[in-house]
Write an enzyme that holds these catalytic residues in place. Structure first.
Site, PDB file in Angstrom:
ATOM      1  N   GLU A   1       0.495   6.665  13.131  1.00  0.00           N
ATOM      2  CA  GLU A   1      -0.640   6.001  13.777  1.00  0.00           C
ATOM      3  C   GLU A   1      -0.460   4.497  13.906  1.00  0.00           C
ATOM      4  O   GLU A   1      -1.083   3.886  14.771  1.00  0.00           O
ATOM      5  CB  GLU A   1      -1.963   6.366  13.119  1.00  0.00           C
ATOM      6  CG  GLU A   1      -2.236   5.845  11.764  1.00  0.00           C
ATOM      7  CD  GLU A   1      -3.511   6.454  11.198  1.00  0.00           C
ATOM      8  OE1 GLU A   1      -4.500   5.717  11.095  1.00  0.00           O
ATOM      9  OE2 GLU A   1      -3.511   7.651  10.862  1.00  0.00           O
ATOM     10  N   ASP A   2       0.392   3.890  13.105  1.00  0.00           N
ATOM     11  CA  ASP A   2       0.533   2.428  13.144  1.00  0.00           C
ATOM     12  C   ASP A   2       1.825   1.926  13.778  1.00  0.00           C
ATOM     13  O   ASP A   2       1.964   0.729  14.006  1.00  0.00           O
ATOM     14  CB  ASP A   2       0.432   1.846  11.728  1.00  0.00           C
ATOM     15  CG  ASP A   2      -0.950   2.007  11.116  1.00  0.00           C
ATOM     16  OD1 ASP A   2      -1.904   2.299  11.867  1.00  0.00           O
ATOM     17  OD2 ASP A   2      -1.074   1.852   9.896  1.00  0.00           O
TER      18      ASP A   2
ATOM     19  N   HIS B   1       0.832  -1.212   0.000  1.00  0.00           N
ATOM     20  CA  HIS B   1       0.000   0.000   0.000  1.00  0.00           C
ATOM     21  C   HIS B   1       0.863   1.256   0.000  1.00  0.00           C
ATOM     22  O   HIS B   1       0.635   2.189  -0.778  1.00  0.00           O
ATOM     23  CB  HIS B   1      -0.922  -0.013   1.218  1.00  0.00           C
ATOM     24  CG  HIS B   1      -1.611   1.281   1.483  1.00  0.00           C
ATOM     25  ND1 HIS B   1      -2.512   1.850   0.605  1.00  0.00           N
ATOM     26  CD2 HIS B   1      -1.510   2.146   2.534  1.00  0.00           C
ATOM     27  CE1 HIS B   1      -2.951   3.001   1.102  1.00  0.00           C
ATOM     28  NE2 HIS B   1      -2.355   3.207   2.273  1.00  0.00           N
TER      29      HIS B   1
ATOM     30  N   ASP C   1      -3.517   8.242  -1.023  1.00  0.00           N
ATOM     31  CA  ASP C   1      -3.825   7.198  -0.041  1.00  0.00           C
ATOM     32  C   ASP C   1      -5.263   6.717  -0.200  1.00  0.00           C
ATOM     33  O   ASP C   1      -5.529   5.504  -0.288  1.00  0.00           O
ATOM     34  CB  ASP C   1      -3.582   7.761   1.363  1.00  0.00           C
ATOM     35  CG  ASP C   1      -4.046   6.851   2.484  1.00  0.00           C
ATOM     36  OD1 ASP C   1      -3.900   5.613   2.364  1.00  0.00           O
ATOM     37  OD2 ASP C   1      -4.532   7.376   3.501  1.00  0.00           O
TER      38      ASP C   1
ATOM     39  N   HIS D   1       3.244   7.819   5.500  1.00  0.00           N
ATOM     40  CA  HIS D   1       2.009   8.482   5.930  1.00  0.00           C
ATOM     41  C   HIS D   1       1.251   7.743   7.039  1.00  0.00           C
ATOM     42  O   HIS D   1       0.479   8.350   7.766  1.00  0.00           O
ATOM     43  CB  HIS D   1       1.086   8.771   4.736  1.00  0.00           C
ATOM     44  CG  HIS D   1       0.348   7.581   4.216  1.00  0.00           C
ATOM     45  ND1 HIS D   1       0.862   6.751   3.249  1.00  0.00           N
ATOM     46  CD2 HIS D   1      -0.869   7.082   4.539  1.00  0.00           C
ATOM     47  CE1 HIS D   1      -0.008   5.794   2.990  1.00  0.00           C
ATOM     48  NE2 HIS D   1      -1.067   5.971   3.760  1.00  0.00           N
TER      49      HIS D   1
END
Length: 195
Positions: free
Chosen positions: A66-67, A38, A128, A62
């Site tokens: 958050e991950d 991705h 995205d 990007h």
């Protein structure tokens, strides 16, 4: 789109390696596809749209905040790749805290960020969303309505979010936004047939 041609530098190569290290072992939601697929796709869309190296690096990173570790990761991105890359990544981040806030709250906050974001944030964010929507459409063709089970917002919430992103005026004529509208339109048609 009349950007001056440029070559990607060692910074991009470093970002590729760093991205792979951060996301190693992660897979796309509901699949066995390595997550980096991705991130590479988003970076490719950004470059094909005329994006510069900072935008391409931000596209790779990007989802890192958050991950992969929140604000600590953002500071590391800033240290390694500079303020501009960090600002784009931050503008594309839905949440930097764990556990993440409720789904709708996160999406509303993200939409506000996108409305106020720079053209670079918009380019990476739309790339995205376009890759996500294309992947969802491909999965829909293989799995039918079962595809929506992997999304917290379900069918209705996911389509609402894509439409809300598309309702934000692009900073200029934007081919990626036009393509996203086409894909979301196709997803919506399938929704109407099955809903």
């Amino acid at each position: 789109m009349n950007a001056k041609p440029f070559k990607l530098t060692r910074r991009f190569e470093t970002a590729l390696t760093y991205t792979h290290q951060l996301h190693a072992g992660q897979v796309r939601k509901g699949s066995d596809v390595p997550y980096i697929a991705h991130l590479l796709s988003v970076a490719a869309l950004v470059l094909e749209d005329g994006g510069n190296e900072d935008e391409a690096i931000a596209a790779l990173l990007h989802d890192a905040v958050e991950d992969c570790g929140g604000m600590e990761i953002l500071q590391e991105i800033r240290r390694r790749f500079g303020d501009r890359v960090a600002q784009i990544v931050e503008g594309c981040t839905e949440s930097e805290i764990i556990p993440k806030p409720p789904w709708r709250e996160r999406k509303e906050r993200y939409l506000q960020q996108l409305r106020c974001g720079s053209p670079s944030v918009y380019r990476v964010a739309i790339a995205d969303k376009l890759h996500n929507a294309r992947s969802t459409l491909m999965d829909y063709r293989r799995q039918g309505d079962a595809v929506w089970q992997k999304f917290k917002g379900g069918k209705e919430g996911t389509l609402w979010f894509y439409r809300a992103v598309l309702a934000i005026p692009p900073p200029s004529a934007h081919v990626l936004a036009e393509e996203l509208a086409r894909v979301v339109g196709e997803l919506s048609e399938n929704y109407m047939k099955s809903g």
